[in-house]
Write an enzyme that holds these catalytic residues in place. Sequence first.
Site, PDB file in Angstrom:
ATOM      1  N   ARG A  21      93.972  34.046  42.996  1.00 30.76           N
ATOM      2  CA  ARG A  21      93.574  33.489  44.518  1.00 30.76           C
ATOM      3  C   ARG A  21      92.679  34.386  45.316  1.00 30.76           C
ATOM      4  O   ARG A  21      92.043  33.791  46.258  1.00 30.76           O
ATOM      5  CB  ARG A  21      94.977  33.501  45.178  1.00 30.76           C
ATOM      6  CG  ARG A  21      96.043  32.510  44.980  1.00 30.76           C
ATOM      7  CD  ARG A  21      97.162  32.324  45.771  1.00 30.76           C
ATOM      8  NE  ARG A  21      98.032  33.409  46.111  1.00 30.76           N
ATOM      9  CZ  ARG A  21      99.092  33.794  45.246  1.00 30.76           C
ATOM     10  NH1 ARG A  21      99.391  32.871  44.396  1.00 30.76           N
ATOM     11  NH2 ARG A  21      99.822  34.785  45.624  1.00 30.76           N
ATOM     12  N   CYS A  42     117.054  36.953  36.369  1.00 28.37           N
ATOM     13  CA  CYS A  42     118.159  36.966  37.262  1.00 28.37           C
ATOM     14  C   CYS A  42     119.139  36.095  36.688  1.00 28.37           C
ATOM     15  O   CYS A  42     120.263  36.017  37.369  1.00 28.37           O
ATOM     16  CB  CYS A  42     117.796  37.362  38.533  1.00 28.37           C
ATOM     17  SG  CYS A  42     116.614  38.508  38.823  1.00 28.37           S
ATOM     18  N   ALA A 281      99.645  50.061  37.687  1.00 28.95           N
ATOM     19  CA  ALA A 281     101.078  49.710  37.210  1.00 28.95           C
ATOM     20  C   ALA A 281     102.031  49.443  38.277  1.00 28.95           C
ATOM     21  O   ALA A 281     102.170  49.889  39.371  1.00 28.95           O
ATOM     22  CB  ALA A 281     101.879  50.771  36.271  1.00 28.95           C
TER      23      ALA A 281
HETATM   24  P1  FAD Z   1     109.911  41.984  33.730  1.00 33.07           P
HETATM   25  O1  FAD Z   1     110.228  41.197  34.705  1.00 33.07           O
HETATM   26  O2  FAD Z   1     110.971  42.512  32.557  1.00 33.07           O
HETATM   27  O3  FAD Z   1     108.543  41.712  32.775  1.00 33.07           O
HETATM   28  C1  FAD Z   1     108.290  42.400  31.775  1.00 33.07           C
HETATM   29  C2  FAD Z   1     107.788  41.802  30.525  1.00 33.07           C
HETATM   30  O4  FAD Z   1     106.696  42.713  30.068  1.00 33.07           O
HETATM   31  C3  FAD Z   1     108.615  41.410  29.591  1.00 33.07           C
HETATM   32  O5  FAD Z   1     108.960  40.150  29.363  1.00 33.07           O
HETATM   33  C4  FAD Z   1     108.493  42.062  28.310  1.00 33.07           C
HETATM   34  O6  FAD Z   1     108.648  41.172  27.198  1.00 33.07           O
HETATM   35  C5  FAD Z   1     106.772  42.165  28.744  1.00 33.07           C
HETATM   36  N1  FAD Z   1     106.295  43.503  27.718  1.00 33.07           N
HETATM   37  C6  FAD Z   1     106.657  44.743  27.681  1.00 33.07           C
HETATM   38  N2  FAD Z   1     105.845  45.425  26.805  1.00 33.07           N
HETATM   39  C7  FAD Z   1     104.914  44.499  26.374  1.00 33.07           C
HETATM   40  C8  FAD Z   1     103.940  44.716  25.748  1.00 33.07           C
HETATM   41  N3  FAD Z   1     103.881  45.946  25.251  1.00 33.07           N
HETATM   42  N4  FAD Z   1     103.253  43.696  25.286  1.00 33.07           N
HETATM   43  C9  FAD Z   1     103.249  42.483  25.869  1.00 33.07           C
HETATM   44  N5  FAD Z   1     104.142  42.328  26.919  1.00 33.07           N
HETATM   45  C10 FAD Z   1     105.229  43.291  27.067  1.00 33.07           C
HETATM   46  N6  FAD Z   1     116.859  41.931  40.033  1.00 33.07           N
HETATM   47  C11 FAD Z   1     117.076  41.779  41.161  1.00 33.07           C
HETATM   48  O7  FAD Z   1     116.737  42.338  42.264  1.00 33.07           O
HETATM   49  N7  FAD Z   1     118.258  40.894  41.419  1.00 33.07           N
HETATM   50  C12 FAD Z   1     118.933  40.220  40.362  1.00 33.07           C
HETATM   51  O8  FAD Z   1     119.730  39.520  40.362  1.00 33.07           O
HETATM   52  C13 FAD Z   1     118.680  40.539  38.851  1.00 33.07           C
HETATM   53  N8  FAD Z   1     119.464  40.249  38.044  1.00 33.07           N
HETATM   54  C14 FAD Z   1     118.847  40.449  36.658  1.00 33.07           C
HETATM   55  C15 FAD Z   1     119.629  39.989  35.646  1.00 33.07           C
HETATM   56  C16 FAD Z   1     119.211  40.244  34.209  1.00 33.07           C
HETATM   57  C17 FAD Z   1     120.065  39.533  33.333  1.00 33.07           C
HETATM   58  C18 FAD Z   1     117.980  41.190  34.278  1.00 33.07           C
HETATM   59  C19 FAD Z   1     117.578  41.488  32.725  1.00 33.07           C
HETATM   60  C20 FAD Z   1     117.425  41.487  34.922  1.00 33.07           C
HETATM   61  C21 FAD Z   1     117.761  41.304  36.552  1.00 33.07           C
HETATM   62  N9  FAD Z   1     116.968  41.948  37.596  1.00 33.07           N
HETATM   63  C22 FAD Z   1     117.610  41.552  38.886  1.00 33.07           C
HETATM   64  C23 FAD Z   1     115.976  42.791  37.500  1.00 33.07           C
HETATM   65  C24 FAD Z   1     114.642  42.054  37.472  1.00 33.07           C
HETATM   66  O9  FAD Z   1     114.556  40.775  36.864  1.00 33.07           O
HETATM   67  C25 FAD Z   1     113.710  43.050  37.469  1.00 33.07           C
HETATM   68  O10 FAD Z   1     113.492  44.069  38.205  1.00 33.07           O
HETATM   69  C26 FAD Z   1     112.083  42.307  37.165  1.00 33.07           C
HETATM   70  O11 FAD Z   1     112.161  41.362  36.343  1.00 33.07           O
HETATM   71  C27 FAD Z   1     111.111  43.639  37.015  1.00 33.07           C
HETATM   72  O12 FAD Z   1     109.778  42.796  36.822  1.00 33.07           O
HETATM   73  P2  FAD Z   1     108.740  43.295  36.048  1.00 33.07           P
HETATM   74  O13 FAD Z   1     107.533  42.531  35.979  1.00 33.07           O
HETATM   75  O14 FAD Z   1     108.603  44.995  36.258  1.00 33.07           O
HETATM   76  O15 FAD Z   1     109.486  43.303  34.371  1.00 33.07           O
END
Ligand code: FAD
Length: 553
Positions: A21, A42, A281
């Site tokens: 965007r 989630c 990050a």
């Molecule tokens: P993620 O969304 O986890 O994304 C990271 C991605 O990076 C993953 O898909 C992984 O496969 C990929 N990855 C990692 N390393 C590499 C690599 N070396 N190369 C390529 N890809 C890679 N939070 C809330 O606030 N409320 C909720 O109700 C809630 N419920 C949840 C329920 C569950 C079952 C889970 C698992 C999490 C929940 N969370 C909740 C937490 C929330 O999902 C996370 O805080 C949020 O998704 C974090 O975002 P992120 O981008 O940091 O990581």
Amino acid sequence: MKILIIGGVAGGAGAAARLRRLSETDEIIMFEKTPYISYANCGLPYYIGGVIEDREDLLVQTVEGLSERFNLDIRVNSEVLSIDKDKRIVTVKNLLSGKEYIESYDKLVLSPGANAIIPPIENVETVNNVFTLKTVPDTDAIFNYINDNKVKKAVVVGGGFIGVETAENLVERGIDVTLIDFMDQVIAGPADFEMAQYLHSELTANGVTLILSDLVSKISKDGKQVFTKNGVTIDTDLIIMSVGIRPATEIADKAGLDLHEKTKAILVNDNFLTSDKNIYAVGDAIMQKNTLGKEAMIPLAWGANRQARQVADAIHGKTIKKDIIRGANALKVFEKTFASVGLTEKAAKAEDLNYDVIYATRGNHAGYYPGATPIVLKLIFNNKTGEIYGAQGIGNDGVEKRIDVISTAMKFGGKATDLSSIEICYAPPFNSAKDPVNILGYIAENVMADVYKTVQYHEIDDIIKSGGTLVDVRTVGEFEYGHIGDCGLLPLDEIRENTDMLPKDKSAPLYVTCQVGHRAYVAIQILKNIGYTNLYNLTGGYGLYKTATTVFK
Ligand code: FAD
């Protein structure tokens, strides 16, 4: 500019969309090691429970949809193996073909999230019925295992958000669930013990067997039995490990980026820049700034989504500032909702803060409007400055709304006493003209003005044992139904005629209680007017005391 993104879910996909965007010309490549991007982590437990019926609903965006709308190069099944920050390249493995290749960048965004921890328990790696729940493939594996093996019994190890949500959803599937946690409570991070007790009550009322203050020590070779340190053996068909997460920062570590010594989460500045000037990050993998502005891991979706936008802005030279993350959260446990924001009481204690605790129990809406249910709110605040450190709530309906209001107040520096003057939308189906949040404010005003002092549920037994006087001002019927140890009964409406029943020494501490604390407050005003000067309200009243001191199994 060529920008690479590692991780294609909350932080990664959000950053990619915002980057586009802001510029039509940047080259944006997003790597995701699973087959899916932008999925609803989630929502995963609710698919297992059948609440979300259609698996497709979990896939918020497809590779095709997102690529087309935002002109992105999205590579799924692609794991970034390493980062060379000096050469500004990453090595990527295509997990389908096995081929490795390098890709260069001008800017790199890390949003790799966190990995579920598998504790080193005997046989945990070799049995085929142990699962973690983090990704869509994890969910498919659990879902299919339940169906293929006609699972009747399950053990959930770890009572954090994911463990509790999974336990509930397994029950929804008709499975007998045992939930084990090494702490004496579930959701120990966002909830204090007595607030978690309402959840213990709800879990056990819905058939979950709770084993607290115990550890899984061993799993049998066939995975059909779980043994605990305290000698309990549980038969099971399925084991869910939800004992916590670790930031997925191995490649950041190997690349030489600065990590937090203890948590191994990535250290970033206010612009989400790591220790390398071309690498940013966000999300679960970084250290956040907590309520006190101190570094902490707060792995929640709000922060990741907010930071996704901010990091794109930072890359494009806009002025941004890493927010304080107060960890506002909500959890559904069968009919109950728990929500909280900011520090728990135990965190305030660990920080050695000068804090006070008050509770307000009020209906979610007007009592005369059908279906009213109580909400218990807890406020942790500084009784000299009024600074709000944190709040927790539990009830059937409208809990998260109250915590949202308090979270907003905290964001804008509101004090505990400001809660009484926040104007809250009112009509009988939604609340009362004095909302529970306002009531918290009035109680804080009383405490700060020294109208009375408070004593907590866990202090009162010892106070009575050492000769303190507790007066219960509820009705005879309520008292007979249940009361605290050796306390005297003097119903509120009978105090004025029965002052001879009160202690003679009007300056000695006098503790007063009722069901939730409100009638005790009214009684305290009467007692003050007749000369008592050292008055304490048992905050939360008998209702909170009773729930907090019951053992739920
Ligand atoms: P993620 O969304 O986890 O994304 C990271 C991605 O990076 C993953 O898909 C992984 O496969 C990929 N990855 C990692 N390393 C590499 C690599 N070396 N190369 C390529 N890809 C890679 N939070 C809330 O606030 N409320 C909720 O109700 C809630 N419920 C949840 C329920 C569950 C079952 C889970 C698992 C999490 C929940 N969370 C909740 C937490 C929330 O999902 C996370 O805080 C949020 O998704 C974090 O975002 P992120 O981008 O940091 O990581």
